[in-house]
Write a protein that holds these residues in place. Structure first.
Motif, mmCIF file in Angstrom:
data_model
loop_
_atom_site.group_PDB
_atom_site.id
_atom_site.type_symbol
_atom_site.label_atom_id
_atom_site.label_comp_id
_atom_site.label_asym_id
_atom_site.label_seq_id
_atom_site.Cartn_x
_atom_site.Cartn_y
_atom_site.Cartn_z
ATOM 1 N N MET A 1 0.845 -1.173 0.000
ATOM 2 C CA MET A 1 0.000 0.000 0.000
ATOM 3 C C MET A 1 0.887 1.231 0.000
ATOM 4 O O MET A 1 1.712 1.389 0.882
ATOM 5 N N GLY A 2 0.722 2.115 -0.975
ATOM 6 C CA GLY A 2 1.435 3.373 -0.993
ATOM 7 C C GLY A 2 0.733 4.373 -0.095
ATOM 8 O O GLY A 2 -0.445 4.653 -0.270
ATOM 9 N N THR A 3 1.441 4.878 0.889
ATOM 10 C CA THR A 3 0.886 5.839 1.838
ATOM 11 C C THR A 3 1.764 7.076 1.832
ATOM 12 O O THR A 3 2.982 6.973 1.890
ATOM 13 N N TRP A 4 1.147 8.239 1.751
ATOM 14 C CA TRP A 4 1.927 9.466 1.711
ATOM 15 C C TRP A 4 1.639 10.412 2.859
ATOM 16 O O TRP A 4 2.336 11.406 3.027
ATOM 17 N N ASP A 5 0.621 10.121 3.660
ATOM 18 C CA ASP A 5 0.332 10.958 4.820
ATOM 19 C C ASP A 5 -0.601 10.177 5.738
ATOM 20 O O ASP A 5 -0.950 9.037 5.445
ATOM 21 N N ILE A 6 -1.055 10.789 6.826
ATOM 22 C CA ILE A 6 -1.829 10.069 7.837
ATOM 23 C C ILE A 6 -3.333 10.177 7.666
ATOM 24 O O ILE A 6 -4.078 9.536 8.393
ATOM 25 N N GLY A 7 -3.815 10.968 6.720
ATOM 26 C CA GLY A 7 -5.250 11.158 6.553
ATOM 27 C C GLY A 7 -5.958 9.918 6.037
ATOM 28 O O GLY A 7 -5.336 9.022 5.451
ATOM 29 N N PRO A 8 -7.275 9.869 6.220
ATOM 30 C CA PRO A 8 -8.047 8.697 5.807
ATOM 31 C C PRO A 8 -7.963 8.365 4.317
ATOM 32 O O PRO A 8 -8.144 7.211 3.939
ATOM 33 N N PHE A 9 -7.690 9.351 3.476
ATOM 34 C CA PHE A 9 -7.593 9.103 2.038
ATOM 35 C C PHE A 9 -6.167 9.282 1.517
ATOM 36 O O PHE A 9 -5.965 9.348 0.314
ATOM 37 N N ASP A 10 -5.193 9.307 2.406
ATOM 38 C CA ASP A 10 -3.808 9.544 2.011
ATOM 39 C C ASP A 10 -3.039 8.256 1.741
ATOM 40 O O ASP A 10 -1.914 8.072 2.208
ATOM 41 N N ASN A 11 -3.657 7.362 0.982
ATOM 42 C CA ASN A 11 -3.009 6.120 0.586
ATOM 43 C C ASN A 11 -3.699 5.601 -0.670
ATOM 44 O O ASN A 11 -4.817 6.010 -0.996
ATOM 45 N N ASP A 12 -3.016 4.740 -1.381
ATOM 46 C CA ASP A 12 -3.530 4.233 -2.658
ATOM 47 C C ASP A 12 -4.866 3.517 -2.526
ATOM 48 O O ASP A 12 -5.763 3.705 -3.355
ATOM 49 N N THR A 13 -5.014 2.688 -1.510
ATOM 50 C CA THR A 13 -6.243 1.909 -1.357
ATOM 51 C C THR A 13 -7.445 2.818 -1.160
ATOM 52 O O THR A 13 -8.483 2.643 -1.804
ATOM 53 N N ALA A 14 -7.323 3.790 -0.267
ATOM 54 C CA ALA A 14 -8.446 4.697 -0.008
ATOM 55 C C ALA A 14 -8.726 5.590 -1.210
ATOM 56 O O ALA A 14 -9.889 5.866 -1.520
ATOM 57 N N ALA A 15 -7.686 6.028 -1.893
ATOM 58 C CA ALA A 15 -7.893 6.851 -3.090
ATOM 59 C C ALA A 15 -8.639 6.045 -4.147
ATOM 60 O O ALA A 15 -9.568 6.562 -4.789
ATOM 61 N N ASP A 16 -8.286 4.780 -4.323
ATOM 62 C CA ASP A 16 -9.011 3.919 -5.258
ATOM 63 C C ASP A 16 -10.448 3.689 -4.793
ATOM 64 O O ASP A 16 -11.377 3.667 -5.598
ATOM 65 N N PHE A 17 -10.624 3.513 -3.502
ATOM 66 C CA PHE A 17 -11.961 3.300 -2.936
ATOM 67 C C PHE A 17 -12.855 4.517 -3.191
ATOM 68 O O PHE A 17 -14.059 4.370 -3.402
ATOM 69 N N SER A 18 -12.271 5.704 -3.201
ATOM 70 C CA SER A 18 -13.076 6.908 -3.449
ATOM 71 C C SER A 18 -13.723 6.852 -4.827
ATOM 72 O O SER A 18 -14.840 7.340 -5.020
ATOM 73 N N TYR A 19 -13.049 6.235 -5.796
ATOM 74 C CA TYR A 19 -13.646 6.077 -7.127
ATOM 75 C C TYR A 19 -14.852 5.137 -7.069
ATOM 76 O O TYR A 19 -15.854 5.357 -7.753
ATOM 77 N N GLN A 20 -14.750 4.093 -6.255
ATOM 78 C CA GLN A 20 -15.883 3.182 -6.094
ATOM 79 C C GLN A 20 -17.082 3.934 -5.502
ATOM 80 O O GLN A 20 -18.222 3.732 -5.932
#
Length: 136
Positions: free
Chosen positions: A1-20
């Motif tokens: 999982m690519g993570t760039w910060d501590i926020g709920p959407f600051d990682n690849d999985t959550a960013a992809d989930f936002s598209y869903q």
């Protein structure tokens, strides 16, 4: 999982989930979040995979954003479509999911603890506090 910060959407999985979430019809968005919470809370005593935990944290942030004292999700990695008013019934499910994410059999928690994730954990606890607040 690519993570760039501590926020709920600051990682690849959550960013992809936002598209869903964006792809779901307005009246189906709450259902997408509900599934994310159930995937975490209904896996019993099994080790909680970080992929599921990340989606639950992102979902909890969206629910908390609609609660008194909640912070809006303004990151470019979150959903682009407006989230309609969510049912209050999602709040206890979000809390249960966050409790599971912070539990001892959580891969996401283990990963953050390896990198001194106290600030991340504090953010999760803030989300939980908003979700359990009566707003009075």
């Amino acid at each position: 999982m690519g993570t760039w910060d501590i926020g709920p959407f600051d990682n690849d999985t959550a960013a992809d989930f936002s598209y869903q979430i964006d792809e779901a019809a307005a009246d189906d968005k709450a259902g997408v979040l509900l599934v994310a919470f159930r995937e975490v809370t209904e896996n019993g005593d099994d080790f909680l995979d970080d992929y599921l935990a990340v989606k639950a944290v992102a979902s909890a942030a969206l629910v908390a954003a609609q609660c008194p004292g909640g912070e809006p999700v303004t990151t470019a990695y979150g959903p682009k479509q407006a989230i309609p008013p969510l049912p209050d019934a999602l709040r206890p499910l979000a809390v249960a999911a966050l409790d599971r994410v912070l539990g001892e059999d959580s891969e996401l928690l283990e990963l953050w603890e390896e990198s001194d994730g106290e600030e991340w954990k504090a953010g999760i606890l803030r989300l939980r506090a908003v979700l359990t607040s009566t707003g009075a």
